[in-house]
Design an enzyme around this catalytic site. Structure first.
Site: not given
Length: 269
Positions: A33, A49, A51, A65, A79, A161, A198, A201
């Site tokens: 994330t 984001d 995903r 999110k 998480g 992340s 990343d 994400s």
């Protein structure tokens, strides 16, 4: 006999033996994330984001999110999806009851305290890393809440992340007393930095702008995964598109007169 104090390493040899026999040692479940937030002169901008991953598999390309806490408070979650959703829903319901009982607006510090106390009680086993933002009678506030219950109060914050990629954008572009448009652009660029750098994400950018005048939740503020083509349905292929390499024709015999022979009746006694 009273138990001896100190640490117990009796399982270390067992684990090493099992691993030597080919038993795969359990590893932590990786999540992905990028969430961020920034304080500007009139309020707070939160970003995330869209995903959702299950290990190395993309489970949802357009999940939300940014979670509702109160009309003036929202929270980004990183998480485990179930943990972030249920923890924020729990605090949201408790704050709603508090507003009904007191007739007063919820404070950001109250929601932050409820979140950190709940997470600390479970010692990090509730995997919820949060960026909490809102505006109350004391002005705009932005907090980070870690899974073990520790918190920070900062003018800009990132989690997940892709947080290092987003933090690089903030450290290069943040300034005090930004306008609404400058803050929205900065948060959007921080999320895009996480999306592009990343693997956990991806997909789109969601923003939430909170001021004393109200909240604007901008779902899919930017699409980062546009398709380069539009497929027509149904697809019509021209004759000869697929070459015929072999042809076989089988003739079937047509039966005109078919006699059905009935057998003995089944004994049902």
């Amino acid at each position: 006999m009273a138990p001896e104090g100190g640490f117990d390493f009796s399982l270390v040899k067992r684990n090493a033996f099992l691993e030597s026999k080919g038993c795969k040692v359990p590893t932590p479940w990786k999540t992905g994330t990028t969430i961020s937030g920034v304080v500007f002169k009139d309020g707070v901008v939160l970003g995330a984001d869209t995903r959702s991953t299950s290990g190395s598999t993309v489970a949802d390309k357009n999940c939300a999110k940014i979670h509702y806490i109160a009309p003036n408070i929202y929270c980004c979650g990183a998480g485990t999806a179930a943990d972030t959703e249920n923890v924020t829903d729990m605090v949201s319901s408790q704050l709603a009851l508090h507003r009904y009982a007191t007739g007063r607006q919820s404070r950001v510090i109250t929601s932050m305290t409820m979140l950190k106390q709940h997470l600390f009680k479970y010692q990090g086993h509730v995997s919820a890393a949060l960026v909490l933002g809102g505006v109350d009678l004391n002005g705009p506030h932005l907090f980070t809440v870690y899974p073990h219950g520790s918190t920070d109060s900062l003018p800009f914050a990132t989690m997940g992340s892709g947080s290092l990629n987003a933090m690089a954008v903030f450290e290069a572009g943040y300034k005090d007393n930004m306008s609404r448009e400058e803050a929205m652009d900065l948060v959007a660029r921080s999320i895009k930095s996480g999306v592009y750098n990343d693997l956990g994400s991806g997909s789109n950018v969601d923003l939430c702008v909170i001021t004393k005048d109200g909240t604007e939740y901008l779902r899919n503020y930017e699409f980062l995964s546009h398709k380069t083509y539009i497929r027509q349905h149904p697809v019509v292929y021209a004759p000869g598109t697929t070459p015929v390499v072999k042809e076989k024709i089988t003739k079937f015999i047509t039966l005109k007169d078919v006699t059905v022979a009935e057998g003995d009746q089944m004994d049902t006694s």
